[in-house]
Design a protein around this motif. Sequence first.
Motif, PDB file in Angstrom:
ATOM      1  N   MET A   1      14.879  -4.022  -5.187  1.00 47.43           N
ATOM      2  CA  MET A   1      15.644  -5.186  -4.743  1.00 47.43           C
ATOM      3  C   MET A   1      16.164  -5.982  -5.933  1.00 47.43           C
ATOM      4  O   MET A   1      17.356  -6.144  -6.128  1.00 47.43           O
ATOM      5  N   HIS A   2      15.260  -6.507  -6.728  1.00 46.14           N
ATOM      6  CA  HIS A   2      15.667  -7.198  -7.950  1.00 46.14           C
ATOM      7  C   HIS A   2      15.308  -6.289  -9.111  1.00 46.14           C
ATOM      8  O   HIS A   2      14.167  -6.234  -9.550  1.00 46.14           O
ATOM      9  N   LEU A   3      16.311  -5.565  -9.586  1.00 42.79           N
ATOM     10  CA  LEU A   3      16.090  -4.528 -10.582  1.00 42.79           C
ATOM     11  C   LEU A   3      15.910  -5.125 -11.973  1.00 42.79           C
ATOM     12  O   LEU A   3      16.301  -6.270 -12.235  1.00 42.79           O
ATOM     13  N   PRO A   4      15.320  -4.353 -12.903  1.00 43.96           N
ATOM     14  CA  PRO A   4      15.217  -4.829 -14.295  1.00 43.96           C
ATOM     15  C   PRO A   4      16.607  -5.053 -14.889  1.00 43.96           C
ATOM     16  O   PRO A   4      17.595  -4.480 -14.414  1.00 43.96           O
ATOM     17  N   PRO A   5      16.718  -5.891 -15.913  1.00 39.09           N
ATOM     18  CA  PRO A   5      18.028  -6.152 -16.529  1.00 39.09           C
ATOM     19  C   PRO A   5      18.665  -4.871 -17.049  1.00 39.09           C
ATOM     20  O   PRO A   5      17.985  -3.957 -17.529  1.00 39.09           O
ATOM     21  N   LEU A   6      19.988  -4.814 -16.947  1.00 41.73           N
ATOM     22  CA  LEU A   6      20.728  -3.677 -17.485  1.00 41.73           C
ATOM     23  C   LEU A   6      20.946  -3.815 -18.982  1.00 41.73           C
ATOM     24  O   LEU A   6      21.075  -2.821 -19.704  1.00 41.73           O
ATOM     25  N   LEU A   7      20.972  -5.058 -19.454  1.00 37.30           N
ATOM     26  CA  LEU A   7      21.217  -5.327 -20.878  1.00 37.30           C
ATOM     27  C   LEU A   7      20.503  -6.614 -21.245  1.00 37.30           C
ATOM     28  O   LEU A   7      20.603  -7.610 -20.529  1.00 37.30           O
ATOM     29  N   GLU A   8      19.799  -6.619 -22.346  1.00 36.10           N
ATOM     30  CA  GLU A   8      19.100  -7.809 -22.827  1.00 36.10           C
ATOM     31  C   GLU A   8      19.489  -8.101 -24.264  1.00 36.10           C
ATOM     32  O   GLU A   8      19.441  -7.219 -25.119  1.00 36.10           O
ATOM     33  N   LEU A  14      21.506  -9.342 -18.650  1.00 37.19           N
ATOM     34  CA  LEU A  14      22.563  -9.006 -17.701  1.00 37.19           C
ATOM     35  C   LEU A  14      21.995  -8.042 -16.667  1.00 37.19           C
ATOM     36  O   LEU A  14      21.542  -6.948 -17.012  1.00 37.19           O
ATOM     37  N   GLY A  15      21.982  -8.466 -15.418  1.00 36.07           N
ATOM     38  CA  GLY A  15      21.414  -7.657 -14.351  1.00 36.07           C
ATOM     39  C   GLY A  15      22.425  -7.334 -13.272  1.00 36.07           C
ATOM     40  O   GLY A  15      23.596  -7.724 -13.335  1.00 36.07           O
ATOM     41  N   LYS A  16      21.947  -6.636 -12.251  1.00 33.82           N
ATOM     42  CA  LYS A  16      22.810  -6.208 -11.157  1.00 33.82           C
ATOM     43  C   LYS A  16      23.432  -7.388 -10.435  1.00 33.82           C
ATOM     44  O   LYS A  16      24.619  -7.364 -10.082  1.00 33.82           O
ATOM     45  N   GLN A  17      22.652  -8.442 -10.217  1.00 29.75           N
ATOM     46  CA  GLN A  17      23.189  -9.584  -9.485  1.00 29.75           C
ATOM     47  C   GLN A  17      24.304 -10.282 -10.261  1.00 29.75           C
ATOM     48  O   GLN A  17      25.287 -10.731  -9.666  1.00 29.75           O
ATOM     49  N   MET A  18      24.162 -10.373 -11.573  1.00 31.95           N
ATOM     50  CA  MET A  18      25.221 -10.990 -12.369  1.00 31.95           C
ATOM     51  C   MET A  18      26.495 -10.155 -12.302  1.00 31.95           C
ATOM     52  O   MET A  18      27.604 -10.697 -12.231  1.00 31.95           O
ATOM     53  N   LEU A  19      26.345  -8.840 -12.314  1.00 31.11           N
ATOM     54  CA  LEU A  19      27.513  -7.975 -12.190  1.00 31.11           C
ATOM     55  C   LEU A  19      28.178  -8.145 -10.825  1.00 31.11           C
ATOM     56  O   LEU A  19      29.415  -8.161 -10.723  1.00 31.11           O
ATOM     57  N   LEU A  20      27.372  -8.289  -9.785  1.00 35.61           N
ATOM     58  CA  LEU A  20      27.933  -8.480  -8.451  1.00 35.61           C
ATOM     59  C   LEU A  20      28.644  -9.825  -8.334  1.00 35.61           C
ATOM     60  O   LEU A  20      29.687  -9.925  -7.677  1.00 35.61           O
ATOM     61  N   VAL A  21      28.093 -10.854  -8.952  1.00 34.79           N
ATOM     62  CA  VAL A  21      28.757 -12.160  -8.952  1.00 34.79           C
ATOM     63  C   VAL A  21      30.119 -12.058  -9.634  1.00 34.79           C
ATOM     64  O   VAL A  21      31.133 -12.568  -9.129  1.00 34.79           O
ATOM     65  N   ILE A  85      30.783 -17.236  -1.471  1.00 36.39           N
ATOM     66  CA  ILE A  85      29.500 -16.979  -0.803  1.00 36.39           C
ATOM     67  C   ILE A  85      29.632 -15.828   0.187  1.00 36.39           C
ATOM     68  O   ILE A  85      28.740 -14.974   0.288  1.00 36.39           O
ATOM     69  N   LEU A  86      30.731 -15.778   0.916  1.00 33.92           N
ATOM     70  CA  LEU A  86      30.927 -14.721   1.905  1.00 33.92           C
ATOM     71  C   LEU A  86      30.891 -13.340   1.257  1.00 33.92           C
ATOM     72  O   LEU A  86      30.188 -12.439   1.734  1.00 33.92           O
ATOM     73  N   VAL A  87      31.629 -13.158   0.185  1.00 29.65           N
ATOM     74  CA  VAL A  87      31.680 -11.847  -0.472  1.00 29.65           C
ATOM     75  C   VAL A  87      30.330 -11.498  -1.083  1.00 29.65           C
ATOM     76  O   VAL A  87      29.852 -10.358  -0.966  1.00 29.65           O
ATOM     77  N   ASN A  88      29.691 -12.459  -1.728  1.00 33.18           N
ATOM     78  CA  ASN A  88      28.379 -12.183  -2.322  1.00 33.18           C
ATOM     79  C   ASN A  88      27.331 -11.875  -1.257  1.00 33.18           C
ATOM     80  O   ASN A  88      26.419 -11.078  -1.497  1.00 33.18           O
ATOM     81  N   SER A 101      23.969 -11.245  -3.529  1.00 35.33           N
ATOM     82  CA  SER A 101      23.760 -11.967  -4.789  1.00 35.33           C
ATOM     83  C   SER A 101      23.066 -13.307  -4.566  1.00 35.33           C
ATOM     84  O   SER A 101      22.312 -13.777  -5.426  1.00 35.33           O
ATOM     85  N   ILE A 102      23.308 -13.931  -3.409  1.00 37.30           N
ATOM     86  CA  ILE A 102      22.737 -15.242  -3.148  1.00 37.30           C
ATOM     87  C   ILE A 102      21.262 -15.137  -2.759  1.00 37.30           C
ATOM     88  O   ILE A 102      20.609 -16.148  -2.506  1.00 37.30           O
TER      89      ILE A 102
END
Length: 244
Positions: A1-8, A14-21, A85-88, A101-102
């Motif tokens: 669900m909340h994956l480890p960061p892709l880049l630190e 930088l994680g999946k949720q930031m990319l989705l935002v 919010i709708l798209v996220n 993302s929310i």
Amino acid sequence: MHLPPLLELGSFALGKQMLLVALSVVLVAGFFMWAVRRQALVPSKGQYLGEVGYGFVRNHLGRDIIGEHDFRPYIPLLFTFFFFILVNNFFGSVPLLQLPSISHPGAAYVLAGIAYVTWVVMGIKRHGFGHFMGKMTMPPDVPKILYVLLIPIEFLSNLVIRPVTHALRVFATMFAGHIAIMVAASMTAFLITEMGGLGAATSVLSVVLGLFIYFLEVLIQVLQAYIFTLLFAVYVQGALQEGH
């Protein structure tokens, strides 16, 4: 669900949720720029969808709530809140992405913080600090002796608890819905792989349950985008209106 960061990089991750935002910003901006690229008297399907979306936010969440004389400056923010919010939220129902993302509290609190600062600042600008604080903490038509109790209660309710619940409402529903879908999917996988023939047969029920939860979650995703934006409009209207 909340994956480890892709880049630190140091304290930045930088994680999946930031990319989705970031993707949501591209999708919302790209769609509406495409929809209005060729404005015509007889609109294309894309222009029609864009105009319907804009008109819904402008008229039903702006003009009808905030009021005819005050709503126009808030249209960009109302529009951004609703579609962002709708798209996220919808990302939670898209295969492979499957993460609203929310459902991370940080995103919800930032949005609620922007809304909070906006309506408080505009309320103070309209009425002055003292009058605005009076509006928020001193209900009209109440015996003055009760203000000893009401002022701290109203202060906490309107200026402390309100922004917290504004954020928690959208975060909690997205998080809970995502968990429910994960549980239904895990139940199906467990019945098929661990319970043998009988489990595989009964897994049909968990699939039906998962589909029900999935479509219910889609409905909730739309409702939460609407409710968050509606509450912001209500808060702005309350901050701007004249006291009794």
